[in-house]
Design an enzyme around this catalytic site. Structure first.
Site, PDB file in Angstrom:
ATOM      1  N   ARG A 185       0.844  -1.120   0.134  1.00 25.38           N
ATOM      2  CA  ARG A 185      -0.172  -0.004  -0.082  1.00 25.38           C
ATOM      3  C   ARG A 185       0.885   1.226  -0.061  1.00 25.38           C
ATOM      4  O   ARG A 185       1.723   1.365   0.693  1.00 25.38           O
ATOM      5  CB  ARG A 185      -0.958   0.038   1.258  1.00 25.38           C
ATOM      6  CG  ARG A 185      -1.776   1.263   1.341  1.00 25.38           C
ATOM      7  CD  ARG A 185      -2.633   1.084   2.711  1.00 25.38           C
ATOM      8  NE  ARG A 185      -3.227   2.361   3.256  1.00 25.38           N
ATOM      9  CZ  ARG A 185      -4.391   2.924   2.482  1.00 25.38           C
ATOM     10  NH1 ARG A 185      -4.990   2.125   1.600  1.00 25.38           N
ATOM     11  NH2 ARG A 185      -4.929   3.893   3.021  1.00 25.38           N
ATOM     12  N   SER A 223      -7.432  -0.140   1.034  1.00 23.78           N
ATOM     13  CA  SER A 223      -6.865  -0.664  -0.177  1.00 23.78           C
ATOM     14  C   SER A 223      -5.538  -1.160  -0.500  1.00 23.78           C
ATOM     15  O   SER A 223      -4.574  -0.298   0.043  1.00 23.78           O
ATOM     16  CB  SER A 223      -7.399   0.273  -1.564  1.00 23.78           C
ATOM     17  OG  SER A 223      -8.603   0.603  -1.584  1.00 23.78           O
ATOM     18  N   GLU A 271      -6.074  -5.425  -6.650  1.00 27.15           N
ATOM     19  CA  GLU A 271      -6.446  -4.946  -5.602  1.00 27.15           C
ATOM     20  C   GLU A 271      -7.019  -5.906  -4.501  1.00 27.15           C
ATOM     21  O   GLU A 271      -7.734  -6.714  -4.604  1.00 27.15           O
ATOM     22  CB  GLU A 271      -7.283  -3.735  -5.467  1.00 27.15           C
ATOM     23  CG  GLU A 271      -7.924  -3.166  -4.355  1.00 27.15           C
ATOM     24  CD  GLU A 271      -8.796  -1.973  -4.426  1.00 27.15           C
ATOM     25  OE1 GLU A 271      -9.229  -1.404  -3.421  1.00 27.15           O
ATOM     26  OE2 GLU A 271      -8.878  -1.418  -5.625  1.00 27.15           O
TER      27      GLU A 271
END
Length: 457
Positions: free
Chosen positions: A322, A346, A385
């Protein structure tokens, strides 16, 4: 068997006893008088089913709630009242004697749920209410079958009677929502704080109240869809999908039927797709700032929460990355301590994606099992993702700056247990070579960044 008996005087019984005395084989036998208690027991008759004491007590307990339903029917309209007659039939209802007072109350409130639709319908004029009409007609709106009174009554009915937790929660939040600094529920009562506020409010304040009521009605419209589906017996997911399509239009509709064989419903796919397609910014900002979600955000949040409830943990620990710029939820969390992000988190399987988002900010490596792979749903499928639920607890294993001044952080899901992020085979090739300053001399950096097994590249 019903036994008939008659009472005789003692002398008659004694004479009769002597008259029939004798022997039965080797045993002397004689007739004896039947005790009065036995005679009374033999003469007792059972009450017909449904007319016993417990049934009468249950009916007495239910009577006030039946009266409430009749009152609601009169308040919200005859059509709504008629809609509840079939559900209240004696054949469908469980025996009152088998239920507690609380269970009877809940059953009656659920039977009254169709009545709330009439109240929400009467409240529809609030969607176009002007400041002038509010000042002039507040007493009418807040009494009898006025729009404000009907709305408050209907929301209470949904809060207490819906079987759907999301509907109950939304109704409760609406009742507590501030309108002009006063809870919406109080606006449904004439002569109270809301009435006094209307009398003393400036034209500008009245206009602001009208705007706030318009926003309330946007949320009410979505809640009404959910209640209508519940009354019809439709799946909860259909109501959520309908609400998303109504609010977001084609942007949501494009996901219908796109993943028929996948683990998630249409509504859940819509919510995940909308989130990854740009809505994540607004939703996460509201979640992280503790603000109340607007109608669209609340729908997406419901759909995503349903998807996370349905998904199970991965069989193996998954390593993702991330990249962020500026401050984040874990900046102030010390190594070894646990923190969480109030928003959805995310991450990507591709470290290059993290680097592109981070710039000179922070690159985080995460180890976890509860993330959802949304790469097939997202329009940015190449980002690979993996999405973590809001509020997922993460333990900070490491946080330090590298030779280029980029913060490198390592997180693991707290549920994994300590040192799961150090497992052999999962952590490989740290590759954070020491950089040089302008003089060409090696820069000092945290020695822990030299340990192999933390792929922070």
């Amino acid at each position: 068997m019903h036994i008939q008996s008659s009472q005789q005087n003692p002398s008659f019984v004694a004479e009769l006893s002597q008259a029939v005395a004798g022997r039965l084989g080797q045993v002397e036998a004689r007739q004896v008088a039947t005790p009065r208690e036995a005679q009374q027991l033999a003469q007792r008759q059972e009450a017909p089913k449904g007319e016993g004491l417990l049934s009468r007590l249950g009916a007495a307990l239910a009577r006030p709630f039946v009266a409430i339903i009749e009152w609601l029917g009169k308040l919200l309209g005859s059509r709504a009242h008629a809609a509840t007659q079939a559900p209240l039939s004696r054949q469908d209802a469980p025996p009152a004697a088998s239920l507690s007072a609380a269970e009877i109350k809940q059953m009656m409130l659920q039977k009254a749920l169709p009545l709330t639709l009439g109240g929400l319908g009467k409240a529809s004029e609030l969607a176009t209410l002007t400041a002038e009409r509010l000042a002039k007609d507040h007493t009418r709106l807040a009494s009898g079958d006025g729009a404000l009174r009907s709305l408050a009554t209907a929301l209470v009915g949904i809060r207490d009677g819906s079987r759907i937790e999301a509907s109950r929660t939304q109704a409760a939040r609406l009742l507590e929502q501030s309108v002009g600094g006063i809870a919406l529920q109080q606006w449904g009562t004439a002569g109270g704080a809301a009435s006094q506020h209307v009398l003393s409010a400036s034209p500008e304040q009245l206009r602001e109240i009208a705007v706030q009521l318009h926003a309330v009605m946007d949320k009410v419209a979505l809640l009404r869809h959910a209640v209508e589906s519940e009354v019809k017996g439709e799946p909860v997911d259909k109501a959520l999908a309908d609400g998303l399509v109504e609010h977001f239009g084609l942007e949501a509709e494009q996901y219908l039927g796109e993943h028929p064989d996948g683990p998630y419903s249409d509504a859940e796919v819509m919510a995940l797709g909308l989130y990854t397609n740009g809505e994540y910014q607004h939703l996460n900002r509201s979640l992280r700032q503790g603000r109340e979600l607007d109608a669209g955000q609340a729908l997406i949040d419901r759909g995503m929460s349903a998807a996370f409830e349905k998904s199970g943990p991965a069989e193996q620990v998954v390593k993702t990355f991330r990249g962020t710029q500026g401050r984040d939820a874990f900046e102030a969390v010390k190594e070894g301590q646990v923190g969480h992000d109030a928003g959805y988190l995310s991450t990507s399987r591709d470290p290059g994606v993290a680097r592109s988002f981070a710039g000179q900010g922070t690159i985080t490596t995460l180890f976890g099992r509860s993330g959802i792979d949304v790469s097939e749903i997202s329009i940015e499928g190449d980002e690979q993702e993996i999405l973590y639920d809001k509020g997922t607890d993460m333990r900070v294993l490491l946080s330090a700056k590298d030779g280029q001044g980029v913060t490198r952080r390592v997180l693991e899901e707290a549920t994994l247990g300590e040192r799961s992020g150090h497992g052999e085979g999962l952590l490989d090739a740290l590759d954070l070579a020491t950089g040089t300053d302008r003089s060409g001399k090696p820069q000092e950096q945290d020695l822990r960044l030299r340990m192999r097994g933390l792929d922070l590249a």
